[in-house]
Write a protein that holds these residues in place. Structure first.
Motif, PDB file in Angstrom:
ATOM      1  N   HIS A 179     -51.465 -63.328 -38.492  1.00 30.61           N
ATOM      2  CA  HIS A 179     -52.911 -63.180 -38.368  1.00 30.61           C
ATOM      3  C   HIS A 179     -53.356 -62.920 -36.933  1.00 30.61           C
ATOM      4  O   HIS A 179     -54.543 -62.741 -36.684  1.00 30.61           O
ATOM      5  N   GLN A 180     -52.415 -62.908 -36.020  1.00 33.43           N
ATOM      6  CA  GLN A 180     -52.740 -62.592 -34.633  1.00 33.43           C
ATOM      7  C   GLN A 180     -52.390 -61.155 -34.282  1.00 33.43           C
ATOM      8  O   GLN A 180     -52.982 -60.560 -33.391  1.00 33.43           O
TER       9      GLN A 180
ATOM     10  N   GLU B 127     -48.607 -66.165 -36.875  1.00 34.12           N
ATOM     11  CA  GLU B 127     -48.574 -64.994 -35.995  1.00 34.12           C
ATOM     12  C   GLU B 127     -48.983 -63.727 -36.735  1.00 34.12           C
ATOM     13  O   GLU B 127     -49.472 -62.772 -36.128  1.00 34.12           O
TER      14      GLU B 127
ATOM     15  N   ARG C 153     -55.863 -72.130 -35.869  1.00 35.07           N
ATOM     16  CA  ARG C 153     -56.690 -71.882 -37.049  1.00 35.07           C
ATOM     17  C   ARG C 153     -56.781 -73.096 -37.960  1.00 35.07           C
ATOM     18  O   ARG C 153     -57.673 -73.167 -38.811  1.00 35.07           O
TER      19      ARG C 153
ATOM     20  N   ASP D 196     -51.219 -74.670 -35.445  1.00 32.99           N
ATOM     21  CA  ASP D 196     -51.908 -73.435 -35.086  1.00 32.99           C
ATOM     22  C   ASP D 196     -53.395 -73.703 -34.878  1.00 32.99           C
ATOM     23  O   ASP D 196     -53.997 -74.569 -35.523  1.00 32.99           O
TER      24      ASP D 196
ATOM     25  N   SER E  61     -58.100 -71.588 -41.235  1.00 36.36           N
ATOM     26  CA  SER E  61     -58.978 -70.434 -40.995  1.00 36.36           C
ATOM     27  C   SER E  61     -60.354 -70.604 -41.613  1.00 36.36           C
ATOM     28  O   SER E  61     -60.793 -69.803 -42.445  1.00 36.36           O
TER      29      SER E  61
ATOM     30  N   THR F 160     -60.928 -61.171 -40.669  1.00 35.47           N
ATOM     31  CA  THR F 160     -60.663 -62.605 -40.582  1.00 35.47           C
ATOM     32  C   THR F 160     -60.926 -63.290 -41.915  1.00 35.47           C
ATOM     33  O   THR F 160     -60.186 -64.190 -42.329  1.00 35.47           O
TER      34      THR F 160
END
Length: 681
Positions: A319-320, A317, A249, A247, A162, A185
């Motif tokens: 963070h989604q 997930e 990110r 992922d 991220s 974020t």
């Protein structure tokens, strides 16, 4: 006015510069640069990649051999001591035959970080696939280091999770820009920590890769805890790591704007040779990691055979999801375990700031009928010990609620514990002459933290019986020099102070320098702060993980934990935590004596102010710190609920050991005005 305008223009220019990014073609060119530069030479042709035999790795072989699908077998090892935790990591890395996966929140370029990094590169050169995933906000300090690692070897891959603004490193203005444009974020961080070797044995827990997690800092070290687990659950860890690694990110460092820009401009730099601050200590660690007999005696002999083991982990997930709580697997699982308690919950967390869901849960537990209500033991930091005084200020605000509405028994860790699993000799602090001669059987490394830092051999300089009092004024010259050298009040302004201590509150990482430092104390020494995150349920379920049991863990961070339902293991973990809450190591938080008049009115007003998110200015706090005073009538420590508590304990103030001044005032200010920060703390 002109000066202000110039400063504003400069800040804006820097911030806008952060928005400039590489094109897709430029990122591809940077990737091609590192691909061409990566060495393909492998130093070993053997099938096992010339792995070093390891008794720790043998635990995994033993566990798999003894397991069946219906009855898995694991070996679990609690890593309380920092040097042992580093020793285990180096030894396991050298034992790898096929793959090493490392996932962490902080990876520094100090002695401990560089030692592990060199071992990982050595493993890659002998044919082991090495993958390293670091959260971007706490990754390696220098862009040049990241560029060098990107092109180091074909078997070595490095990604950052991220990345904010598409960069590896961000400045203060860039951080401000990210906070303005992408606050959620920015706060969504990967707090998961895992070292996995050959998909067979893993280490997880509180420790990052930085000196102060392994007793290697000469000013401040964490009392932390990891868990090594060998057996079939490692396959679950492997699959979980793959979810993060694959992922979107997780970004290869060469595709980030600053690293990619460096590569396009200067190519792949050579990684400079390690320059250890204390090379003898590093060499001793490397030597010990090759000593199988030592590994067997110090580590393997302490491993506990257990059965089924669960590895619970949030995935990317979390963070989604629009509502992160829906994907907060770790938080939900830990709350379910606590709700299952019938007798006792022993909880250890460095930052006692509870989410709304956690508060509701503990309130409901306390509302059970008395004979069905579990006892709640909480081990956490004092203001004197913590590395995050803002978090402590919010904990301080809710002491009444914790004690009265949740029934907590709170023990706050001392900055100079008398009986901590900390190796003071390993810190490198220049201790005074303790009076040992060559024939003495005493080992300076075996001294307690408090004795070593106070210059004790037999007598004391600062009385342990009254830790809230400053040391006497007739210190010897040696002790005066030691005090000056390690006095935090002077260290705050010294150029030699190497860095603000890294904290696990990423949203405040770029706040003022003072916010990232422990508070000044009344006396000098190598300070210890609690960082372990563990739990024991009813003496039969043990949990070691990364979750601080706080709102960040619920809503923002990804977290993980190992859960073992095994009474001998749970009892060993409980004993480890109980060592931390003994009077030698912790103060007890309890209700103050009631004022002689208007006690009910004082309580009601205090409760009213506590409910206010701001302006909590009532000076009469419900609780304070107490010190155990042993005697003929007080042979053993007591819980605050015991009717004899006040006869055996004396109050030592709200902030014992803390040097009164700005930080004490600031703590009260954040108590009054900072409740709105709780969701990100």
């Amino acid at each position: 006015m002109r000066a202000i305008v110039r400063i504003g223009v400069a800040v804006l220019s820097l911030a806008l510069g952060a928005c400039a990014s590489l094109s897709g073609a430029q990122r591809d060119r940077a990737t091609e640069t590192v691909v061409q530069a990566r060495s393909t030479q492998v130093d070993c042709t053997r099938m096992d990649a010339c792995a070093q035999r390891s008794p720790l790795r043998d635990l995994a072989a033993r566990a798999f051999a003894q397991s069946t699908p219906e009855a898995p077998v694991h070996y679990a090892l609690i890593l309380d001591r920092g040097p042992d935790a580093l020793l285990a990591r180096v030894n396991l890395i050298r034992s790898a035959t096929t793959a090493i996966d490392l996932q962490t929140y902080i990876f520094d370029e100090d002695d401990a970080g560089r030692l592990v990094l060199d071992e990982l590169l050595a493993a890659a050169r002998r044919g082991v696939r090495v993958r390293v995933l670091i959260d971007q906000l706490a990754a390696l300090k220098h862009v040049e280091t990241l560029a060098a690692l990107a092109g180091a070897h074909v078997n070595f891959e490095l990604k950052l999770y991220s990345p904010v603004l598409g960069r590896a490193q961000i400045s203060y203005p860039q951080y401000a820009l990210a906070a303005a444009c992408c606050w959620r974020t920015l706060n969504q961080r990967m707090h998961t920590k895992l070292l996995l070797v050959d998909g067979a044995v893993g280490i997880t827990g509180g420790r990052n890769y930085q000196d102060d997690y392994y007793d290697w800092d000469d000013e401040y070290n964490f009392r932390d805890r990891d868990l090594l687990v060998a057996g079939p659950v490692a396959h679950v860890m492997r699959d979980d790591f793959a979810l993060f690694w694959n992922d979107r990110r997780s970004t290869p460092v060469e595709r980030l704007d600053d690293v990619g820009g460096w590569l396009l401009t200067a190519g792949v730099p050579a990684l400079p040779p390690a320059h250890f601050e204390r090379p003898q200590r590093a060499q001793a660690m490397l030597r010990d990691a090759a000593d199988s007999a030592l590994i067997e005696q110090r580590l393997v002999s302490q491993a506990i055979r257990v059965g089924h083991v669960r590895y619970i982990s949030d995935t990317p997930e979390k963070h989604q999801a629009v509502n992160a709580d829906q994907q907060a697997v770790a938080s939900g699982s830990l709350r379910s375990l606590i709700e299952s308690a019938r007798e006792e919950v022993v909880l250890q967390t460095p930052y006692l700031v509870l989410s709304d869901a956690a508060q509701d849960m503990f309130r409901q537990l306390h509302e059970r009928p008395f004979d069905e209500r579990p006892k709640i033991i909480v081990s956490t930091n004092s203001l004197a010990a913590t590395d995050a005084f803002i978090a402590y200020a919010l904990s301080y605000k809710y002491k009444r609620r914790y004690l009265r509405e949740f029934g907590f028994n709170i023990f706050e860790y001392k900055p100079f514990p008398e009986d901590a699993p900390i190796d003071i000799a390993a810190t490198g602090a220049e201790l005074p002459d303790l009076g040992f001669d060559e024939d003495s059987a005493a080992d300076p490394a075996s001294l307690s933290a408090s004795r070593a830092l106070k210059g004790e051999s037999g007598g004391t300089v600062a009385s342990a019986a009254s830790p809230s009092q400053p040391p006497p004024q007739d210190l010897s010259q040696t002790h005066r020099e030691l005090r000056e050298r390690y006095d935090r009040r002077s260290a705050l302004e010294r150029d030699q102070y190497r860095r603000a201590l890294s904290r696990e509150y990423s949203a405040l990482r770029y706040s003022s320098r003072g916010a990232n430092q422990p508070v000044p104390l009344q006396r000098a020494g190598v300070r210890i702060g609690l960082h372990a995150k563990s739990m024991v349920i009813d003496g039969r379920i043990g949990v070691v993980g990364t979750h601080n049991f706080d709102p960040r863990g619920d809503h923002y961070n990804t977290e993980s934990a190992v859960v073992i339902e095994d009474r001998p293991f749970a009892q060993a973990l409980r004993a480890s935590i109980h060592r931390d809450i003994t009077p030698a190591n912790s103060w007890v938080i309890a209700r103050r004596d009631k004022p002689p008049v208007f006690s009910g009115l004082n309580y009601s007003i205090g409760k009213m102010f506590e409910a206010m998110p701001v302006l909590d200015l009532w000076p009469m706090r419900y609780a304070t710190s107490y010190e155990f005073v042993p005697g003929p009538d007080c042979p053993q420590p007591l819980l605050p609920s015991n009717p004899d508590f006040r006869a055996c304990y004396q109050p030592v103030g709200d902030f014992p050991e803390v040097s009164t001044g700005l930080k004490g005032i600031t703590t009260r200010i954040f108590t009054a005005f900072g409740a709105g920060l709780a969701p990100i703390l």
